[in-house]
Design a protein around this motif. Structure first.
Motif, PDB file in Angstrom:
ATOM      1  N   LEU A   1       0.834  -1.205   0.000  1.00 37.22           N
ATOM      2  CA  LEU A   1       0.000   0.000   0.000  1.00 37.22           C
ATOM      3  C   LEU A   1       0.870   1.257   0.000  1.00 37.22           C
ATOM      4  CD1 LEU A   1      -3.037   0.625   0.076  1.00 37.22           C
ATOM      5  CD2 LEU A   1      -2.864   0.836   2.542  1.00 37.22           C
ATOM      6  N   LEU A   2       1.926   1.247   0.828  1.00 38.68           N
ATOM      7  CA  LEU A   2       2.815   2.407   0.878  1.00 38.68           C
ATOM      8  C   LEU A   2       3.531   2.636  -0.445  1.00 38.68           C
ATOM      9  CD1 LEU A   2       4.457   2.082   4.421  1.00 38.68           C
ATOM     10  CD2 LEU A   2       3.052   3.976   3.587  1.00 38.68           C
ATOM     11  N   VAL A   3       3.867   1.556  -1.148  1.00 38.87           N
ATOM     12  CA  VAL A   3       4.598   1.682  -2.421  1.00 38.87           C
ATOM     13  C   VAL A   3       3.679   2.154  -3.541  1.00 38.87           C
ATOM     14  CG1 VAL A   3       5.875   0.389  -4.177  1.00 38.87           C
ATOM     15  CG2 VAL A   3       6.325  -0.021  -1.758  1.00 38.87           C
ATOM     16  N   THR A   4       2.459   1.651  -3.578  1.00 38.55           N
ATOM     17  CA  THR A   4       1.562   1.935  -4.710  1.00 38.55           C
ATOM     18  C   THR A   4       0.745   3.220  -4.544  1.00 38.55           C
ATOM     19  OG1 THR A   4      -0.125   0.512  -3.693  1.00 38.55           O
ATOM     20  CG2 THR A   4       1.353  -0.488  -5.325  1.00 38.55           C
ATOM     21  N   LEU A   5       0.528   3.643  -3.298  1.00 40.81           N
ATOM     22  CA  LEU A   5      -0.283   4.853  -3.095  1.00 40.81           C
ATOM     23  C   LEU A   5       0.282   6.083  -3.808  1.00 40.81           C
ATOM     24  CD1 LEU A   5      -1.506   4.785   0.621  1.00 40.81           C
ATOM     25  CD2 LEU A   5      -2.916   4.903  -1.438  1.00 40.81           C
ATOM     26  N   PRO A   6       1.606   6.335  -3.795  1.00 44.33           N
ATOM     27  CA  PRO A   6       2.120   7.545  -4.473  1.00 44.33           C
ATOM     28  C   PRO A   6       1.919   7.534  -5.986  1.00 44.33           C
ATOM     29  CG  PRO A   6       3.717   6.718  -2.888  1.00 44.33           C
ATOM     30  CD  PRO A   6       2.672   5.668  -3.023  1.00 44.33           C
ATOM     31  N   LEU A   7       1.665   6.349  -6.581  1.00 43.80           N
ATOM     32  CA  LEU A   7       1.505   6.301  -8.038  1.00 43.80           C
ATOM     33  C   LEU A   7       0.300   7.134  -8.499  1.00 43.80           C
ATOM     34  CD1 LEU A   7       2.205   2.518  -8.746  1.00 43.80           C
ATOM     35  CD2 LEU A   7       3.750   4.457  -9.090  1.00 43.80           C
TER      36      LEU A   7
END
Length: 540
Positions: A142-148
């Protein structure tokens, strides 16, 4: 503040709803059955989330209404202030569009986008914090994909901002042109050009339609991009959760918690993207509104602080001196007035002659303070006009324009503009001096007759005599007449000339004169031509 409170309640309700619902469904699927406590927790979480949404929406609506009211008030004041003669700041069509369609477009921005920014800032971190104790892998993904999502949204938003700016420019152009066409409709009909304007308005409207479609195309494509990124990101979390659940490395309640929390983290960012596109027009209009207000708030480049006129200045016409005055107007390559210098002595009557468009009316507008010279200065009694209080200075002037404006009020109210404190007897006395009393008393209600907008119901000569009555009521030492007999029939011209002669007697006068009768009695004649002012002999 209440918007923040609503967003915080919504964030608590969102996380609480997902956690309570996951435990409730876990009990149901494992056969334990729903407990009263679990159902109560779900109901409480849903209630808190709903309350937060209501508080946020109500507070945002209230704030938006207050902001729009304040902006409308300030824009109306700016419109009144910018209705100067030269047209430099006269953007009435654009201001009209802002006051109506433009400021209404702020609702999606103030009510939708800005509160959603707070939601996007609070809810995803709260979801991640709630997910960490249950599933470290899911929280990491979630932390990796949220900024996308914000990254892709920002890239698309740059194109949307430019497209919306072009759309707003087309709309402002359409509103301004349509307003000008409506204002000039009588003139267009007189010269048989009304039908030709249909094609022009249609072309401007078509340009706005194309700009709107381009903006909508980008909006729809950006929504597809954001939804695709969010869906793929959610799949990266859901698929491993399902596989670990099948292999028994993850219990059902934890899996449900992750699957219910993950969409709640992406949802605010997806909604932020869509609300951003809905609010881009509002952002464009807000920038335009503040640009107009900033232009109005720019301090005047006066060399000295404004000072009021003394009582003696109002009792006697001062000596007026133009010193190397140059005036440039928008849309004209050459200055309207170029290095103009002349003097008007107290009690002198000066006639301004020259072809139409030569700058005679602009010269009067400079003296009125409606146009500021680009170079040079005007001295009034030895003091720079820019340093005088404009209201006090204009009280020393009686101005009769070529096309006087009459308001949708009574005849007496229109005359009383010359002196708002004047009594009824003074109004009648001024009307008699202006040769207006006879036709006014013949009106249905006499001086109490309500005129239509722009003096509807009166002839051109009657409107001119009402304007002269204003000047008589003001009883100012300086009189400015801008071709007062233009477009009048012979009888009206004679009446206006006789009243004008009475008005000019004993006062300092500048009169724009195209007809020989206005030159009679002039002490001097200044010929305005090609931006220059030259002294001419007066025929005796």
């Amino acid at each position: 503040m209440w918007v923040t409170v609503g967003v915080a309640l919504g964030a608590v309700g969102t996380v609480g709803q997902a956690l309570a619902l996951a435990h409730l469904l876990g009990d149901v699927f494992t056969g334990a059955g729903p407990t009263g406590a679990a159902v109560a927790w779900v109901a409480a979480a849903v209630a808190v989330r709903g309350l937060g949404g209501w508080v946020r929406a109500a507070a945002a609506q209230r704030c938006a209404a207050e902001i729009k009211l304040e902006l409308r008030t300030r824009l109306l004041r700016a419109a009144a202030h910018s209705s100067g003669y030269d047209g430099r700041d006269r953007r009435s069509g654009e201001i009209s569009t802002l006051l109506t369609r433009g400021l209404d477009a702020l609702d999606p921005y103030l009510v939708g986008y800005l509160p959603q920014v707070l939601v996007a800032a609070l809810v995803p971190p709260a979801v991640v914090a709630a997910m960490l104790p249950h599933d470290l892998l899911g929280a990491t993904i979630l932390l990796v994909t949220l900024p996308l999502i914000p990254v892709f949204g920002a890239l698309v938003g740059l194109h949307t901002r430019d497209a919306t700016a072009r759309q707003w420019a087309a709309l402002a152009h359409l509103g301004g042109h349509f307003l000008d066409a409506l204002r000039g409709l009588p003139t267009l009909r007189t010269f048989g050009r009304a039908e030709a304007q249909e094609g022009i308005v249609a072309g401007v409207a078509d340009a706005h339609r194309r700009a709107t479609l381009r903006t909508l195309r980008i909006t729809f494509l950006s929504t597809l991009v954001l939804d695709t990124v969010a869906t793929l990101s959610l799949a990266l979390i859901a698929v491993p959760v399902g596989l670990r659940l099948l292999h028994g490395s993850l219990d059902l309640t934890t899996a449900l918690t992750v699957l219910l929390l993950a969409p709640e983290a992406y949802l605010p960012l997806r909604a932020l993207g869509s609300r951003f596109h809905a609010g881009t027009e509002g952002m464009a209009t807000a920038r335009e509104a503040f640009a107009l207000l900033d232009a109005q708030d720019t301090p005047d480049p006066a060399p000295h602080p404004r000072r009021p006129l003394s009582g003696g200045d109002r009792g006697h016409a001062p000596r007026i001196r133009f010193e190397n005055v140059t005036v440039r107007l928008p849309g004209r390559t050459e200055p309207v007035l170029k290095d103009v210098s002349f003097t008007v002595e107290p009690g002198e009557r000066v006639a301004l002659t020259g072809p139409s468009g030569a700058g005679k009316s602009t010269l009067l507008a400079v003296l009125l303070g409606l146009v500021r010279p680009d170079e040079g200065r005007v001295l009034v009694g030895g003091r720079d006009l820019a340093s005088l209080d404009p209201e006090a200075w204009r009280h020393c002037i009686a101005w009769v324009p070529q096309r006087p404006y009459l308001f949708d009020r009574t005849v007496a109210d229109n005359i009383r503009l010359g002196d708002p404190d004047a009594g009824d007897e003074d109004v009648v006395r001024a009307a008699r001096a202006a040769a207006a009393h006879d036709f006014v008393t013949a009106l249905p209600d006499g001086y109490a007759t309500r005129l239509g907008a722009r003096g509807m119901g009166l002839s051109a000569g009657q409107r001119q005599r009402v304007a002269l009555a204003r000047a008589f009521l003001r009883d100012a030492p300086l009189v400015l007449l801008d071709e007062p007999t233009a477009g009048l029939d012979a009888d009206s011209e004679s009446a206006v000339l006789a009243a004008g002669e009475r008005l000019m007697t004993g006062r300092t006068v500048l009169v724009v004169a195209h007809r020989a009768r206005l030159l009679e009695g002039a002490d001097r004649r200044l010929d305005v031509r090609d931006g220059l002012v030259r002294e001419r002999e007066v025929a005796r």
